[in-house]
Design an enzyme around this catalytic site. Structure first.
Site, PDB file in Angstrom:
ATOM      1  N   ARG A  13       0.837  -1.214   0.000  1.00 21.42           N
ATOM      2  CA  ARG A  13       0.000   0.000   0.000  1.00 21.42           C
ATOM      3  C   ARG A  13       0.867   1.258   0.000  1.00 21.42           C
ATOM      4  NH1 ARG A  13      -2.230   0.687   6.211  1.00 21.42           N
ATOM      5  NH2 ARG A  13      -0.425  -0.232   7.231  1.00 21.42           N
ATOM      6  N   SER A  40      -4.771   4.837   5.766  1.00 25.70           N
ATOM      7  CA  SER A  40      -4.612   3.412   5.509  1.00 25.70           C
ATOM      8  C   SER A  40      -4.149   3.150   4.077  1.00 25.70           C
ATOM      9  CB  SER A  40      -5.938   2.680   5.759  1.00 25.70           C
ATOM     10  OG  SER A  40      -6.271   2.700   7.135  1.00 25.70           O
ATOM     11  N   GLU A  61     -18.855   4.773  -0.395  1.00 30.56           N
ATOM     12  CA  GLU A  61     -18.060   4.222  -1.490  1.00 30.56           C
ATOM     13  C   GLU A  61     -18.788   4.247  -2.829  1.00 30.56           C
ATOM     14  OE1 GLU A  61     -16.621   2.426   2.360  1.00 30.56           O
ATOM     15  OE2 GLU A  61     -18.587   2.721   1.405  1.00 30.56           O
ATOM     16  N   PHE A  86     -14.534  -3.020   0.068  1.00 25.12           N
ATOM     17  CA  PHE A  86     -15.479  -1.919  -0.066  1.00 25.12           C
ATOM     18  C   PHE A  86     -15.539  -1.351  -1.485  1.00 25.12           C
ATOM     19  CE2 PHE A  86     -14.248  -0.975   4.598  1.00 25.12           C
ATOM     20  CZ  PHE A  86     -15.000  -2.054   5.023  1.00 25.12           C
TER      21      PHE A  86
END
Length: 317
Positions: A13, A40, A61, A86
């Site tokens: 990430r 995140s 979302e 999500f």
């Protein structure tokens, strides 16, 4: 065998965050949106440097996907980011209708994918996302293996015209691919030459496959390793060449057995070069809460599981 070593571990990430910042510096049309998970997804640096090009969607979302599609229609290159669960399962209708069907130039940034999300458990550990995304016509699906490759993949996604699903993860994993690598969407990377069996691996399983190949070499088994960072479009030429040379195949992925990389390769081989295939993947189960390394072992996604699959498939050769 080509030896692979690493001096540090980083989360993929963070590779996305670094790639997004560089893509933003390269092109002023790159914009970013996040569904209340900016930290995140490591999008903070982009937000800090380009505050007018960053939009916080909140925990909405579906709306984020729709707004991203609108931004693409206006000529922007939006990266819309959240946890993989999500931005796939929760918003599949919006992704299908507003992104894939229209061919919108939207980049879906999916973090915390797979079982290595760890303690958050089954509700967040999406392992069907590659299948969901690759079934959408025109959707490019990318699953890079380490920090450097994720950074390069993010920059390549920004340059690509069309919808892209970019998958990455939470845990720190070995950084073993070149920092200056050229990332080509749809082009597999042969990492180790071999002749007895070929292992096609993707994402976090690539390093596990490297470990397996080294152990197999000590046992006298010559294993070829191909890094399939792009699930779709699949590099059919490279897959068939390695498979025909070796005569048997193992696929390795942090995903369900149904719908993932293994399915794509098995379908290709069934049409053009039928041969024994073994899967290293999760077989029809949801995840559970636990430490990433422990979960990888429990669900059969470790280097020892790749070795066992090689032994099984070679008996069928």
């Amino acid at each position: 065998m080509k030896r692979f070593e690493y001096t540090e571990k980083k989360d993929t990430r963070s590779g996305f965050g670094a790639g997004l910042l560089e893509a933003g510096r390269e092109c002023g049309d790159v914009v970013a949106m996040c569904a209340d998970l900016t930290g995140s997804l490591k999008m903070d640096a982009f937000r800090k440097e380009f505050p007018d090009r960053f939009f916080q969607a909140g925990i909405a979302e579906a709306n984020m996907i729709s707004v991203g599609s609108g931004l693409a229609t206006a000529g922007k290159i939006p990266f819309v980011g959240s946890f993989a669960e999500f931005v796939t399962g929760r918003v599949y209708d919006q992704v299908r209708q507003s992104v894939a069907y229209t061919g919108a130039n939207v980049k879906i940034a999916a973090s915390h994918a797979g079982i290595t999300l760890g303690e958050d458990g089954a509700t967040h550990q999406v392992m069907e996302d590659l299948g969901l995304m690759k079934m959408l016509p025109g959707m490019v699906v990318i699953n890079p293996c380490d920090y450097n490759q994720t950074k390069a993949a993010t920059i390549a996604a920004a340059r690509y015209k069309g919808p892209v699903y970019l998958r990455f993860g939470r845990p720190s994993v070995p950084v073993f691919t070149p920092a200056d690598q050229k990332f080509e969407i749809g082009k597999a990377v042969k990492m180790i030459e071999g002749s007895d069996v070929v292992i096609f691996a993707t994402g976090h399983l690539v390093w596990k496959a490297v470990e397996a190949c080294e152990a197999l070499e000590e046992r006298g088994v010559s294993a070829e390793l191909v890094n399939i960072h792009t699930i779709k479009p699949l590099d059919e030429e490279a897959v068939l060449a390695s498979a025909r040379k070796c005569g048997c195949v193992v696929t390795a992925e942090e995903h369900l057995m149904n719908g993932g990389l293994g399915d794509s390769i098995a379908q290709l081989l069934a049409r053009h070069a039928p041969m024994p295939v073994e899967y290293v993947a999760v077989n029809d189960k949801f995840g559970e809460s636990g430490k990433p390394d422990e979960l990888m072992k429990k669900f059969g996604l470790d280097s020892v599981d790749i070795i066992a699959a090689v032994e099984r498939v070679m008996k069928r050769k």
